[in-house]
Write a protein that holds these residues in place. Structure first.
Motif, PDB file in Angstrom:
ATOM      1  N   ILE A 165       0.736  -1.643  -0.306  1.00  0.00           N
ATOM      2  CA  ILE A 165      -0.177  -0.273  -0.062  1.00  0.00           C
ATOM      3  C   ILE A 165       0.726   1.008  -0.024  1.00  0.00           C
ATOM      4  O   ILE A 165       0.296   2.593  -0.864  1.00  0.00           O
ATOM      5  N   ALA A 166       1.407   1.207   0.681  1.00  0.00           N
ATOM      6  CA  ALA A 166       2.319   2.324   0.862  1.00  0.00           C
ATOM      7  C   ALA A 166       3.800   2.287  -0.634  1.00  0.00           C
ATOM      8  O   ALA A 166       3.568   3.776  -0.596  1.00  0.00           O
ATOM      9  N   GLU A 167       3.850   1.645  -1.103  1.00  0.00           N
ATOM     10  CA  GLU A 167       4.258   1.303  -2.460  1.00  0.00           C
ATOM     11  C   GLU A 167       3.630   1.807  -3.685  1.00  0.00           C
ATOM     12  O   GLU A 167       3.978   3.220  -4.166  1.00  0.00           O
ATOM     13  N   LEU A 168       2.529   1.461  -3.353  1.00  0.00           N
ATOM     14  CA  LEU A 168       1.068   2.093  -4.695  1.00  0.00           C
ATOM     15  C   LEU A 168       1.129   3.529  -4.323  1.00  0.00           C
ATOM     16  O   LEU A 168       0.536   4.598  -4.819  1.00  0.00           O
ATOM     17  N   PHE A 169       1.022   4.527  -3.041  1.00  0.00           N
ATOM     18  CA  PHE A 169       0.575   5.133  -2.638  1.00  0.00           C
ATOM     19  C   PHE A 169       1.086   6.446  -2.780  1.00  0.00           C
ATOM     20  O   PHE A 169       0.930   7.411  -3.782  1.00  0.00           O
ATOM     21  N   VAL A 170       2.905   5.915  -3.000  1.00  0.00           N
ATOM     22  CA  VAL A 170       4.095   7.404  -3.451  1.00  0.00           C
ATOM     23  C   VAL A 170       3.411   7.115  -4.314  1.00  0.00           C
ATOM     24  O   VAL A 170       3.984   8.351  -5.530  1.00  0.00           O
ATOM     25  N   ALA A 171       3.735   5.744  -5.877  1.00  0.00           N
ATOM     26  CA  ALA A 171       3.709   5.988  -6.679  1.00  0.00           C
ATOM     27  C   ALA A 171       2.545   6.539  -7.750  1.00  0.00           C
ATOM     28  O   ALA A 171       2.361   7.699  -9.099  1.00  0.00           O
ATOM     29  N   PHE A 172       1.065   6.219  -7.097  1.00  0.00           N
ATOM     30  CA  PHE A 172      -0.008   6.904  -7.570  1.00  0.00           C
ATOM     31  C   PHE A 172      -0.056   9.025  -7.343  1.00  0.00           C
ATOM     32  O   PHE A 172      -0.259   9.412  -7.829  1.00  0.00           O
ATOM     33  N   SER A 173       0.483   8.779  -6.045  1.00  0.00           N
ATOM     34  CA  SER A 173       0.723   9.976  -5.415  1.00  0.00           C
ATOM     35  C   SER A 173       2.028  11.061  -6.797  1.00  0.00           C
ATOM     36  O   SER A 173       1.196  12.029  -7.231  1.00  0.00           O
ATOM     37  N   MET A 174       3.066  10.506  -7.023  1.00  0.00           N
ATOM     38  CA  MET A 174       4.334  11.572  -7.681  1.00  0.00           C
ATOM     39  C   MET A 174       3.091  11.471  -9.288  1.00  0.00           C
ATOM     40  O   MET A 174       3.432  11.967 -10.336  1.00  0.00           O
ATOM     41  N   CYS A 175       2.266   9.966  -9.489  1.00  0.00           N
ATOM     42  CA  CYS A 175       1.853   9.880 -11.274  1.00  0.00           C
ATOM     43  C   CYS A 175       0.655  11.473 -11.115  1.00  0.00           C
ATOM     44  O   CYS A 175       0.250  12.293 -11.797  1.00  0.00           O
ATOM     45  N   VAL A 176      -0.002  11.249 -10.314  1.00  0.00           N
ATOM     46  CA  VAL A 176      -0.940  12.528  -9.800  1.00  0.00           C
ATOM     47  C   VAL A 176      -0.660  14.132  -9.794  1.00  0.00           C
ATOM     48  O   VAL A 176      -1.002  15.043  -9.989  1.00  0.00           O
ATOM     49  N   LEU A 177       0.145  14.179  -9.003  1.00  0.00           N
ATOM     50  CA  LEU A 177       1.237  15.033  -9.336  1.00  0.00           C
ATOM     51  C   LEU A 177       1.692  15.902 -10.129  1.00  0.00           C
ATOM     52  O   LEU A 177       2.212  17.025 -10.448  1.00  0.00           O
ATOM     53  N   GLY A 178       2.308  14.509 -10.597  1.00  0.00           N
ATOM     54  CA  GLY A 178       2.620  14.930 -12.718  1.00  0.00           C
ATOM     55  C   GLY A 178       2.315  15.157 -13.246  1.00  0.00           C
ATOM     56  O   GLY A 178       2.143  16.236 -14.191  1.00  0.00           O
ATOM     57  N   ILE A 179       1.133  14.786 -13.166  1.00  0.00           N
ATOM     58  CA  ILE A 179      -0.600  15.333 -13.995  1.00  0.00           C
ATOM     59  C   ILE A 179      -0.719  16.661 -14.051  1.00  0.00           C
ATOM     60  O   ILE A 179      -1.229  17.227 -14.876  1.00  0.00           O
ATOM     61  N   LEU A 180      -0.791  17.858 -12.623  1.00  0.00           N
ATOM     62  CA  LEU A 180      -1.217  18.568 -12.459  1.00  0.00           C
ATOM     63  C   LEU A 180      -0.647  19.406 -12.913  1.00  0.00           C
ATOM     64  O   LEU A 180      -0.461  20.326 -13.351  1.00  0.00           O
ATOM     65  N   LYS A 181       1.300  18.762 -13.123  1.00  0.00           N
ATOM     66  CA  LYS A 181       1.536  19.997 -13.144  1.00  0.00           C
ATOM     67  C   LYS A 181       2.135  19.855 -14.952  1.00  0.00           C
ATOM     68  O   LYS A 181       2.507  21.212 -15.178  1.00  0.00           O
ATOM     69  N   LEU A 182       1.419  19.129 -15.991  1.00  0.00           N
ATOM     70  CA  LEU A 182       2.490  18.494 -17.006  1.00  0.00           C
ATOM     71  C   LEU A 182       0.776  19.004 -17.718  1.00  0.00           C
ATOM     72  O   LEU A 182       0.388  19.724 -19.121  1.00  0.00           O
ATOM     73  N   ARG A 183      -0.717  20.140 -17.068  1.00  0.00           N
ATOM     74  CA  ARG A 183      -2.153  20.545 -17.083  1.00  0.00           C
ATOM     75  C   ARG A 183      -1.173  21.844 -17.638  1.00  0.00           C
ATOM     76  O   ARG A 183      -1.501  22.340 -18.820  1.00  0.00           O
ATOM     77  N   ASP A 184      -0.128  22.227 -17.650  1.00  0.00           N
ATOM     78  CA  ASP A 184       0.382  23.901 -18.083  1.00  0.00           C
ATOM     79  C   ASP A 184       1.788  23.539 -17.456  1.00  0.00           C
ATOM     80  O   ASP A 184       2.277  24.323 -16.224  1.00  0.00           O
ATOM     81  N   LEU A 185       2.611  24.017 -17.759  1.00  0.00           N
ATOM     82  CA  LEU A 185       3.885  23.513 -18.390  1.00  0.00           C
ATOM     83  C   LEU A 185       4.173  24.679 -17.203  1.00  0.00           C
ATOM     84  O   LEU A 185       5.076  24.778 -16.254  1.00  0.00           O
ATOM     85  N   GLN A 186       4.009  25.845 -18.151  1.00  0.00           N
ATOM     86  CA  GLN A 186       4.260  27.056 -17.895  1.00  0.00           C
ATOM     87  C   GLN A 186       4.231  27.877 -17.146  1.00  0.00           C
ATOM     88  O   GLN A 186       5.031  28.327 -15.765  1.00  0.00           O
ATOM     89  N   SER A 187       3.118  27.459 -16.303  1.00  0.00           N
ATOM     90  CA  SER A 187       2.511  28.351 -15.428  1.00  0.00           C
ATOM     91  C   SER A 187       3.381  27.373 -13.844  1.00  0.00           C
ATOM     92  O   SER A 187       3.753  27.742 -13.238  1.00  0.00           O
ATOM     93  N   PHE A 188       3.347  26.024 -13.830  1.00  0.00           N
ATOM     94  CA  PHE A 188       4.224  25.548 -12.843  1.00  0.00           C
ATOM     95  C   PHE A 188       5.735  25.671 -13.116  1.00  0.00           C
ATOM     96  O   PHE A 188       6.674  26.312 -12.115  1.00  0.00           O
ATOM     97  N   ALA A 189       6.427  26.455 -14.021  1.00  0.00           N
ATOM     98  CA  ALA A 189       7.287  26.301 -14.622  1.00  0.00           C
ATOM     99  C   ALA A 189       7.917  27.644 -13.669  1.00  0.00           C
ATOM    100  O   ALA A 189       8.749  28.172 -13.336  1.00  0.00           O
ATOM    101  N   THR A 190       7.264  28.881 -13.947  1.00  0.00           N
ATOM    102  CA  THR A 190       6.870  29.651 -13.717  1.00  0.00           C
ATOM    103  C   THR A 190       6.947  29.598 -11.876  1.00  0.00           C
ATOM    104  O   THR A 190       7.623  30.698 -11.036  1.00  0.00           O
ATOM    105  N   GLY A 191       5.610  29.247 -11.291  1.00  0.00           N
ATOM    106  CA  GLY A 191       6.357  29.457  -9.864  1.00  0.00           C
ATOM    107  C   GLY A 191       7.282  28.511  -9.156  1.00  0.00           C
ATOM    108  O   GLY A 191       8.008  28.258  -7.773  1.00  0.00           O
ATOM    109  N   PHE A 192       7.935  27.241  -9.960  1.00  0.00           N
ATOM    110  CA  PHE A 192       9.134  26.588  -9.682  1.00  0.00           C
ATOM    111  C   PHE A 192      10.025  26.525  -9.453  1.00  0.00           C
ATOM    112  O   PHE A 192      10.661  26.507  -8.696  1.00  0.00           O
ATOM    113  N   VAL A 193       9.987  27.262 -10.638  1.00  0.00           N
ATOM    114  CA  VAL A 193      11.833  27.901 -10.251  1.00  0.00           C
ATOM    115  C   VAL A 193      12.501  29.258  -9.159  1.00  0.00           C
ATOM    116  O   VAL A 193      13.300  30.024  -9.164  1.00  0.00           O
TER     117      VAL A 193
END
Length: 234
Positions: free
Chosen positions: A110-138
């Motif tokens: 469950i712990a393995e799946l939880f972290v992997a699923f979290s990474m995927c979902v957080l990644g999707i949220l970043k990829l939906r608007d890469l430029q906006s994410f980059a503006t905050g990330f930098v």
């Protein structure tokens, strides 16, 4: 304002607030943009709806919330709600997948799946608007400040590492890549928040979020680091 092409959300929310607080509401619609603009000029206001309670002018939606003792609309301030939603659903998905595959609740899986699923979902949220994410990330990531395109690379690494970890494939590639970017991320967050005391929003759930940079952001990176090390050990 209520027209065939537009229904004012703030009018609906104000109407709902008043009803839920026991008021009888008389709702007057502005049937066109022109009528809306004319009303604002006549009343010398800069927004609609405008609320009156027993003949007393309260103001717009935000003024109504203040009048009812509710404070600002939650959307206006910083909130952990997006992160809570991601982690909660990721955990439920992990439990469901573990049960479906093993017909048992195995904490380690469950712990393995939880972290992997979290990474995927957080990644999707970043990829939906890469430029906006980059503006905050930098604004806080040490490597992205030196090489801006890395912000986009980070989003892809996090997402694909989560996918590979779910499938148990290319671990030799995914785990070290995730370990490197998460370590840089953890150091960056610690420096910005705990050493420099900067008040920033976290880009972990994508650009334009109201999630404060701090413990949650650090936790995301520490989870990725732990998962990467665990996968390498396995």
């Amino acid at each position: 304002m209520v027209t065939p092409k537009h229904l004012c959300p703030w009018g609906l929310k104000a109407f709902d607030l008043l009803k839920r607080h026991g008021y009888e509401v008389e709702d007057h619609h502005l049937a066109s943009e022109e009528e809306n603009e004319r009303y604002k000029k006549e009343q010398d206001v800069d927004e609609t709806p405008q609320i009156f309670i027993e003949g007393r002018h309260i103001g717009g939606y935000d003024a109504l919330r203040e009048h009812l003792g509710l404070g600002p609309d939650p959307k206006e301030g910083q909130t952990y709600q997006p992160v809570i939603a991601v982690f909660s659903i990721a955990l439920l998905m992990a439990v469901a997948e573990c049960w479906a595959a093993l017909h048992a609740l195995a904490p380690v899986r469950i712990a393995e799946l939880f972290v992997a699923f979290s990474m995927c979902v957080l990644g999707i949220l970043k990829l939906r608007d890469l430029q906006s994410f980059a503006t905050g990330f930098v604004q806080y990531d040490l490597l992205a400040q030196r090489y801006v395109p890395y912000a986009c690379v980070y989003a892809f690494i996090e997402t694909l590492a989560g996918v590979f970890m779910l499938g148990g494939v290319l671990t030799w590639l995914a785990a070290p890549a995730a370990l490197v970017v998460s370590t840089i991320g953890a150091v960056s967050v610690f420096k910005a928040v705990y050493l420099e005391k900067r008040d920033l929003s976290c880009a972990c759930v994508g650009g334009g979020s109201k999630v404060p940079l701090g413990f949650v952001s650090l936790t995301e990176n520490l989870m990725m680091m732990t998962m990467s090390l665990w996968m390498l050990l396995k």
